[in-house]
Design a protein around this motif. Structure first.
Motif, PDB file in Angstrom:
ATOM      1  N   ASN A  44       1.263  -0.713  -0.309  1.00 55.79           N
ATOM      2  CA  ASN A  44       0.159  -0.458  -0.093  1.00 55.79           C
ATOM      3  C   ASN A  44       0.778   1.128   0.290  1.00 55.79           C
ATOM      4  O   ASN A  44       0.275   2.319   0.396  1.00 55.79           O
ATOM      5  CB  ASN A  44      -0.904  -0.434   1.720  1.00 55.79           C
ATOM      6  CG  ASN A  44      -2.322  -1.110   1.155  1.00 55.79           C
ATOM      7  OD1 ASN A  44      -3.025  -1.008  -0.148  1.00 55.79           O
ATOM      8  ND2 ASN A  44      -2.494  -1.661   2.789  1.00 55.79           N
TER       9      ASN A  44
ATOM     10  N   GLN B  88     -13.413   8.745  -8.711  1.00 57.47           N
ATOM     11  CA  GLN B  88     -12.953   8.210  -8.411  1.00 57.47           C
ATOM     12  C   GLN B  88     -13.148   6.429  -7.154  1.00 57.47           C
ATOM     13  O   GLN B  88     -12.188   6.094  -7.231  1.00 57.47           O
ATOM     14  CB  GLN B  88     -13.853   8.593  -6.237  1.00 57.47           C
ATOM     15  CG  GLN B  88     -13.485  10.271  -6.467  1.00 57.47           C
ATOM     16  CD  GLN B  88     -12.482  10.944  -6.984  1.00 57.47           C
ATOM     17  OE1 GLN B  88     -10.971  10.612  -6.439  1.00 57.47           O
ATOM     18  NE2 GLN B  88     -12.333  11.272  -7.600  1.00 57.47           N
TER      19      GLN B  88
ATOM     20  N   ALA C 125     -10.211   3.562  -6.937  1.00 60.78           N
ATOM     21  CA  ALA C 125     -10.616   2.635  -6.136  1.00 60.78           C
ATOM     22  C   ALA C 125     -10.250   1.009  -6.950  1.00 60.78           C
ATOM     23  O   ALA C 125      -9.888   0.262  -6.231  1.00 60.78           O
ATOM     24  CB  ALA C 125     -11.133   2.913  -4.868  1.00 60.78           C
TER      25      ALA C 125
ATOM     26  N   LEU D 281      -7.388  12.091  -1.750  1.00 56.01           N
ATOM     27  CA  LEU D 281      -7.443  11.407  -0.616  1.00 56.01           C
ATOM     28  C   LEU D 281      -7.705   9.705  -0.274  1.00 56.01           C
ATOM     29  O   LEU D 281      -7.612   8.522   0.240  1.00 56.01           O
ATOM     30  CB  LEU D 281      -8.511  11.739   0.942  1.00 56.01           C
ATOM     31  CG  LEU D 281      -9.015  11.165   1.894  1.00 56.01           C
ATOM     32  CD1 LEU D 281      -7.825  10.893   2.935  1.00 56.01           C
ATOM     33  CD2 LEU D 281     -10.075  12.072   2.430  1.00 56.01           C
ATOM     34  N   MET D 282      -9.159   9.867  -1.689  1.00 62.19           N
ATOM     35  CA  MET D 282      -9.184   8.597  -1.970  1.00 62.19           C
ATOM     36  C   MET D 282      -7.810   7.472  -2.747  1.00 62.19           C
ATOM     37  O   MET D 282      -7.795   6.687  -2.292  1.00 62.19           O
ATOM     38  CB  MET D 282      -9.444   9.191  -2.926  1.00 62.19           C
ATOM     39  CG  MET D 282     -11.025   9.212  -2.664  1.00 62.19           C
ATOM     40  SD  MET D 282     -11.921   7.613  -1.940  1.00 62.19           S
ATOM     41  CE  MET D 282     -12.446   6.296  -3.075  1.00 62.19           C
TER      42      MET D 282
ATOM     43  N   GLN E 285      -5.179   7.721  -1.609  1.00 63.96           N
ATOM     44  CA  GLN E 285      -4.037   7.551  -0.378  1.00 63.96           C
ATOM     45  C   GLN E 285      -5.023   6.168   0.347  1.00 63.96           C
ATOM     46  O   GLN E 285      -4.615   5.150   0.928  1.00 63.96           O
ATOM     47  CB  GLN E 285      -4.168   8.532   1.398  1.00 63.96           C
ATOM     48  CG  GLN E 285      -3.181   9.467   0.361  1.00 63.96           C
ATOM     49  CD  GLN E 285      -1.728   9.399   0.647  1.00 63.96           C
ATOM     50  OE1 GLN E 285      -1.425   8.341   0.641  1.00 63.96           O
ATOM     51  NE2 GLN E 285      -1.273  10.292   0.850  1.00 63.96           N
ATOM     52  N   LEU E 286      -6.596   6.445   0.343  1.00 64.36           N
ATOM     53  CA  LEU E 286      -7.014   5.216   1.265  1.00 64.36           C
ATOM     54  C   LEU E 286      -6.890   4.374   0.247  1.00 64.36           C
ATOM     55  O   LEU E 286      -7.445   3.189   0.388  1.00 64.36           O
ATOM     56  CB  LEU E 286      -8.530   5.424   1.339  1.00 64.36           C
ATOM     57  CG  LEU E 286      -8.731   6.656   2.453  1.00 64.36           C
ATOM     58  CD1 LEU E 286     -10.123   7.356   2.581  1.00 64.36           C
ATOM     59  CD2 LEU E 286      -8.269   6.145   3.544  1.00 64.36           C
ATOM     60  N   SER E 287      -6.966   4.449  -1.029  1.00 62.68           N
ATOM     61  CA  SER E 287      -6.942   3.356  -1.864  1.00 62.68           C
ATOM     62  C   SER E 287      -5.711   1.901  -1.924  1.00 62.68           C
ATOM     63  O   SER E 287      -5.491   0.525  -2.838  1.00 62.68           O
ATOM     64  CB  SER E 287      -7.481   3.238  -3.622  1.00 62.68           C
ATOM     65  OG  SER E 287      -5.863   4.150  -4.259  1.00 62.68           O
ATOM     66  N   GLY E 288      -4.559   2.816  -1.964  1.00 63.70           N
ATOM     67  CA  GLY E 288      -2.947   2.038  -1.725  1.00 63.70           C
ATOM     68  C   GLY E 288      -2.814   2.005  -3.421  1.00 63.70           C
ATOM     69  O   GLY E 288      -2.065   1.002  -2.952  1.00 63.70           O
TER      70      GLY E 288
ATOM     71  N   THR F 296      -2.423  14.369   3.926  1.00 61.59           N
ATOM     72  CA  THR F 296      -3.633  13.047   3.965  1.00 61.59           C
ATOM     73  C   THR F 296      -2.560  11.574   4.735  1.00 61.59           C
ATOM     74  O   THR F 296      -2.589  10.903   5.350  1.00 61.59           O
ATOM     75  CB  THR F 296      -3.571  12.478   2.346  1.00 61.59           C
ATOM     76  OG1 THR F 296      -2.735  13.374   1.438  1.00 61.59           O
ATOM     77  CG2 THR F 296      -5.082  13.953   2.638  1.00 61.59           C
TER      78      THR F 296
ATOM     79  N   MET G 234      -3.044   9.456   6.619  1.00 61.17           N
ATOM     80  CA  MET G 234      -2.930   8.075   7.233  1.00 61.17           C
ATOM     81  C   MET G 234      -2.024   6.884   8.245  1.00 61.17           C
ATOM     82  O   MET G 234      -1.978   5.606   7.909  1.00 61.17           O
ATOM     83  CB  MET G 234      -2.441   7.399   5.409  1.00 61.17           C
ATOM     84  CG  MET G 234      -3.233   7.905   4.280  1.00 61.17           C
ATOM     85  SD  MET G 234      -5.148   7.371   4.286  1.00 61.17           S
ATOM     86  CE  MET G 234      -4.468   5.557   3.975  1.00 61.17           C
TER      87      MET G 234
ATOM     88  N   SER H 276      -2.561   6.980  10.922  1.00 63.52           N
ATOM     89  CA  SER H 276      -4.051   6.193  12.038  1.00 63.52           C
ATOM     90  C   SER H 276      -3.581   6.862  13.736  1.00 63.52           C
ATOM     91  O   SER H 276      -2.343   7.174  14.215  1.00 63.52           O
ATOM     92  CB  SER H 276      -4.219   4.849  11.492  1.00 63.52           C
ATOM     93  OG  SER H 276      -5.768   4.691  12.339  1.00 63.52           O
TER      94      SER H 276
END
Length: 466
Positions: free
Chosen positions: A79, A284, A288, A326-327, A329-332, A363, A367, A369
């Motif tokens: 990721n 987006q 993903a 952001l998307m 980063q979240l999708s990796g 972001t 990530m 967390s």
């Protein structure tokens, strides 16, 4: 979900088996026929499942990109996410005049300097089409200017086999030889199939050349749902996946184990404007989906962020850039390009690049967390300070407050302080930052001997295409 990914995969295999892909390339057709593909109507290739499975089994699951100095800096695996600019916009938003005009050689130099200076832009892509040179010189000149003005990895575009070969020749000079370049690549080719379900002579030429030289390539379709792909998100993913996997099969037939990046930009056409959409929620989602499919296949992945449908660097551009970063980063997805795109990919804004650099930093902190190890749970510290105390002077606060994110451009001052500092808007601060870099930053130059060799190759291209 995992079951949905499996459904898309099985639907893709059926498209490849039943519908097929047209290859306008004789060598590719001969390799595919020999490997067991079914060819009819001259160039319509239908793929047995085993060809796809074999290609997926031989393609590497990770790719490492070096910088110009040969040092590994980008690890396309898991990721890990890296960001860079986009390619070949015809228009440039001048940070000094605000004018939207055609790109010049000087603009490209400034663009690459900016990218080299910004810490969260991890690779550089070609960015603009030159208006002040013959079109035959565009791709080789773009690459030469990139390697002269940044040490970061380079994603390049080439028009045909010849320009791709010349770029590789220049890169080998910089790396210290072809074998050294293959061992520590600092370049990656971006190319495309032609949706729906076509592989052109020029595109396959480049794909096979990169495979032969063991250099990384992303052969990324750009279908428009409702125009060159089905109108549904799942249908768009199925068709794009078929185009990618057909590319991978012929790529691995040329040279097993050659590095291949999985990617696609599946847009939809806005029927009210007849334009593709970079800022839409649907884009987006398909990004993903592409990242999830690439991970399912165990391949490094390609994505998009920092781009907008806005025509200028305004509130819409900022919002859509944040959404896309952001998307991403979240999708990796691993290698994320198009930072700086406005007007759905027709215009580059250096302020947009600088803004997205800040958003990437923000972001990336997000990530991380929340850690819940013993030290971070802070039970002893809470007990030590007790009810009614404060944590401002504790050793832990002093030691660790810098772990929080500190913006370089966003405002956290109250109105009176902000007023004293000139009441600058974010747009004004972005413009000032861009101008400061363009006027004061000096990238590390190429050694003069290598610079001369690169110039000699460029001159040869100019003589051959005159």
């Amino acid at each position: 979900s995992e079951s949905q990914i499996e459904e898309i995969h099985l639907a893709t295999l059926e498209v490849l088996r039943r519908t097929g892909v047209r290859f306008y390339h004789q060598e590719a057709l001969e390799m595919l026929r020999k490997a067991g593909a079914y060819i009819s109507d001259g160039n319509l290739v239908k793929f047995p499942e085993h060809l796809v499975e074999r290609a997926l089994a031989t393609a590497p699951s990770r790719v490492v990109l070096s910088n110009r100095e040969g040092e590994p800096v980008i690890y396309l695996e898991g990721n890990r996410v890296y960001f860079g600019t986009g390619s070949d916009c015809p228009n440039y938003l001048d940070p000094y005049t605000g004018e939207r005009r055609k790109f010049t050689k000087a603009d490209l130099i400034n663009s690459y300097k900016l990218c080299d200076a910004l810490p969260n832009i991890h690779f550089v892509m070609s960015m603009g089409l030159l208006s002040d040179l013959p079109s035959t010189m565009n791709y080789c000149t773009q690459f030469a200017l990139m390697i002269q003005n940044t040490t970061k990895p380079v994603v390049f575009v080439a028009g045909d086999y010849i320009s791709c070969a010349k770029v590789i020749e220049m890169a080998a000079v910089v790396a210290g030889g072809q074998e050294t370049l293959e061992e520590n690549p600092f370049i990656l080719l971006y190319s495309e199939p032609s949706s729906p379900l076509q592989q052109t002579q020029e595109a396959v030429d480049k794909l096979l050349l990169m495979a032969e030289r063991r250099l990384p390539v992303v052969h990324s379709p750009g279908p428009m749902m409702g125009a060159t792909a089905p109108i549904t998100l799942a249908g768009g993913l199925v068709q794009a996946n078929a185009e990618i996997l057909s590319s991978l099969v012929v790529h691995q037939l040329k040279r097993e184990g050659a590095p291949f990046i999985y990617g696609a930009g599946i847009h939809h056409m806005d029927m009210s404007s007849m334009q593709i959409c970079y800022g839409s929620p649907e884009f987006q989602l398909t990004k993903a989906g592409v990242a999830a499919l690439g991970k399912y296949y165990g391949l490094p992945t390609w994505g998009y962020a920092g781009c907008s449908d806005a025509n200028v660097m305004d509130e819409q551009a900022a919002l859509e850039s944040m959404f896309s970063v952001l998307m991403a980063q979240l999708s990796g997805a691993n290698l994320i390009h198009d930072v700086g795109y406005l007007e759905s990919g027709l215009t580059t804004s250096l302020e947009m690049v600088a803004l997205t650099d800040e958003l990437i930093d923000m972001t990336t902190h997000f990530m991380k967390s929340i850690s819940t190890n013993k030290e971070d749970l802070a039970v002893d510290q809470i007990n030590q300070v007790g009810p009614g105390g404060n944590y401002l002077s504790t050793e832990e606060t002093v030691k660790r407050f810098r772990e929080f994110w500190f913006p370089t451009l966003f405002n956290r001052k109250r109105y009176s302080e902000w007023e004293k500092m000139g009441k600058l808007s974010l747009g004004q601060k972005l413009n000032a930052k861009v101008r400061d870099i363009l006027e004061n930053y000096v990238p590390k130059p190429l050694p003069s001997k290598i610079q001369k060799q690169v110039n000699d190759i460029l001159q040869k291209v100019a003589d051959e295409t005159a």
